[in-house]
Design a protein around this motif. Structure first.
Motif, mmCIF file in Angstrom:
data_model
loop_
_atom_site.group_PDB
_atom_site.id
_atom_site.type_symbol
_atom_site.label_atom_id
_atom_site.label_comp_id
_atom_site.label_asym_id
_atom_site.label_seq_id
_atom_site.Cartn_x
_atom_site.Cartn_y
_atom_site.Cartn_z
ATOM 1 N N ALA A 1 0.931 4.367 -2.870
ATOM 2 C CA ALA A 1 0.725 5.755 -2.295
ATOM 3 C C ALA A 1 1.804 6.801 -3.103
ATOM 4 N N SER B 1 0.766 -1.027 -0.074
ATOM 5 C CA SER B 1 0.143 0.146 0.115
ATOM 6 C C SER B 1 0.749 1.346 0.030
ATOM 7 N N ILE C 1 -3.345 5.794 2.473
ATOM 8 C CA ILE C 1 -3.159 4.410 2.841
ATOM 9 C C ILE C 1 -4.277 4.429 3.869
ATOM 10 N N CYS D 1 -5.047 1.012 -0.265
ATOM 11 C CA CYS D 1 -4.537 2.418 -0.694
ATOM 12 C C CYS D 1 -5.663 2.680 -1.724
#
Length: 598
Positions: free
Chosen positions: A245, A241, A528, A541
């Motif tokens: 991001a 995640s 996240i 995410c």
């Protein structure tokens, strides 16, 4: 369900531990039997095989409340080994009022079915009996005590909280898992595997893994966008995640794409990962981030990262930034802060940081920054750690939020009159306290970060007055990319660490006062989220769909399709990706939020 758990079979962790080491009721559990029970009840497993297409488990009788909930659940497409089933977690007692025909039962079922379509169910009141699989709720504010009704009827003592994966023993009146609640790691060896089996089931029941109609593409011909999944190595959802991001931060992508430094392996491997991710010629729908993960493992200062080790996404981001070129990081993410102490008596002010250094050494220079390393013990590190101001940590609950309500005050005043059941219920529902508070806006949390606070024990060095000084942190510079951490995993009640489930409203645009004058406008780049609690969960995410297009190297094609005008969202969960609604994003629990200057 009717399937009870026998004593632990030979080889189970519960059976191999000495019985006087842990709660005696834990020995009535078996990992093997628990696994079979939950997989059959929630996943429809028959003879060790789980249907690969969405189906209603055979245990659910036709026209029962559970069957109605399943039929009303979100639609599914395709086939996948990790496909979410159509079982929705629910209190069997609430859904079964009047055999499911009563008005309150129908309303309960309809509400769950509606929320399940966007993954908005936060099952903080639901508990699962670890002996028979009965689902029951516990919410003192609504007078619901179905967990205790089942306990009194059957004597089944050990329960797992459906959302946060806390394990509680009713007769012992204590948490057994996780150690942040139990206060001991003695139970982990006995219960880790059992909790892991529950999390695998929970992930399928909720929306951690899905097959969506509009999955991402690896850059196939005629497709203007590139979105890919990232492989999970076991318990590395915090890593996948975070990679998504950062990869969907166009400012970072543009600055790092041409950087290469053999002495900075984290930076080198992140650059390679981003270049591959946005390469339209790369046809795979997911990326194996092993080289980047290995570089972080070997060079991290804060976290300890392994394939089957759960870590904090915030620690990971700090470790990654620490591995990048410092000047670029400070220019891109650095938030300039100053801490001022002001005396209300003489109106004098001092730099709190410089004041603290002078207290340490009166001969310390006026501008100590350049000489700070001379005070370090031992040889200087190859790459020094970056200041934590690259990530602003925002408290979700203020001191005023923690003030007991009238009902809590009354409980304390009448503690002696409380029965054992009331005391246990308060303890079992500690994780629900903050979730019941009204949602808070992100702008309010930022204002709290910079609010002035008194220093009661500080004596003004000028007028010698004690207790009349106030301290305030002020921004001196706001960066192109603003990293915000929402402190969900902090000690907030009864001296223990619990996840705060309070909702935070995240805007797509954020306007802040520029320390140099005027305003700075930020747009949301990605966030996240964490679904679950202290006992276990999953990081995912979300990013606005326009960011996926904008960070892509196919900008000209995007202009033709008008992609940047789309108001949708892209969801990332390890290899799984797809387009989702804003309602789903709004219902999530953000943990790390990234904004970029517009």
């Amino acid at each position: 369900m009717g399937t009870g758990l026998s004593s632990s079979s030979k080889g189970d962790p519960v059976d191999t531990m000495r019985r006087n080491d842990i709660c005696p009721h834990v020995h009535t559990l078996s990992k093997t039997q628990f696994r079979k029970m939950v997989r059959r009840k929630f996943l429809g497993e028959v003879n060790g095989s789980i249907p690969k297409s969405a189906s209603i488990p055979p245990e659910v009788k036709e026209n029962s409340p559970a069957h109605v909930i399943a039929n009303a659940a979100a639609p599914f497409t395709g086939k996948d080994d990790l496909l979410r089933t159509q079982t929705i977690l629910h209190c069997e007692a609430c859904a079964g009022v009047g055999e499911g025909k009563a008005k309150e039962a129908k309303e309960y079922v309809a509400d769950l079915a509606k929320k399940s379509k966007i993954g908005a169910i936060c099952n903080l009141e639901l508990w699962l009996c670890m002996h028979c699989g009965k689902m029951a709720c516990l919410d003192s504010t609504k007078g619901k005590k179905h967990v205790f009704d089942h306990y009194k009827e059957t004597g089944h003592s050990v329960w797992i909280q459906c959302h946060d994966s806390h394990i509680f023993c009713i007769p012992c009146q204590k948490f057994l898992y996780p150690r942040e609640l139990s206060g001991s790691s003695a139970y982990e060896r006995a219960l880790d595997d059992i909790v892991y089996q529950w999390l695998l089931t929970l992930g399928r029941v909720r929306v951690w893994w899905r097959v969506l109609d509009k999955n991402g593409t690896g850059g196939s011909e005629g497709d203007s966008k590139i979105v890919r999944g990232i492989e999970n190595f076991g318990n590395t959802c915090f890593f996948t995640s975070t990679c998504q991001a950062l990869t969907h931060c166009p400012t970072l992508v543009s600055k790092i794409s041409s950087l290469y430094d053999p002495d900075r392996p984290i930076q080198t491997e992140l650059t390679k990962l981003m270049n591959v991710y946005w390469d339209s010629k790369w046809k795979n729908n997911y990326i194996n981030p092993r080289p980047f993960f290995r570089a972080v493992q070997r060079n991290a200062l804060f976290g300890q990262y392994g394939d089957h080790t759960m870590e904090d996404a915030n620690s990971l981001i700090v470790d990654i930034l620490n591995g990048l070129e410092p000047k670029m990081v400070n220019e891109t993410f650095g938030v300039g802060l100053c801490s001022l102490i002001t005396c209300r008596q003489c109106q004098g002010s001092r730099d709190a940081g410089k004041d603290a250094l002078k207290t340490f050494d009166k001969d310390f220079p006026e501008k100590p920054t350049s000489l700070i390393t001379s005070y370090a013990v031992g040889p200087p590190p190859k790459h020094t750690a970056l200041p934590m101001e690259t990530v602003l940590s925002l408290a979700i609950c203020s001191d005023s939020d923690m003030t007991p309500t009238n009902s809590e005050t009354e409980v304390k005043e009448n503690k002696k009159a409380d029965g054992a059941e009331d005391r246990v219920i308060r303890k079992m529902t500690i994780h629900m306290k903050d979730a019941q508070r009204p949602s808070v806006k992100l702008e309010e949390l930022i204002q709290r970060y910079f609010v002035e606070e008194s220093i009661p024990d500080y004596r003004c060095p000028t007028c010698k007055t004690k207790g009349g000084c106030h301290k305030q942190v002020k921004p001196k510079r706001l960066p192109p990319v603003l990293l915000l951490q929402l402190k969900r995993f902090a000690p907030i009640a009864m001296g223990v660490q619990i996840k705060c489930h309070r909702k935070v409203d995240i805007p797509k645009t954020l306007t802040l006062d520029n320390p140099s004058g005027g305003k700075i406008r930020y747009t949301l780049s990605s966030m996240i989220v964490h679904d679950g609690g202290m006992g276990g969960g999953h990081n995912m995410c979300y990013t606005p769909v326009e960011k996926s297009y904008r960070a892509s190297k196919t900008a000209k094609e995007d202009e033709k399709t008008g992609a940047e005008g789309d108001d949708g969202w892209i969801w990332f969960s390890d290899r799984h990706i797809g387009a989702v609604s804003h309602d789903e994003v709004k219902a999530s629990e953000p943990y790390i939020v990234i904004f970029e200057q517009a």
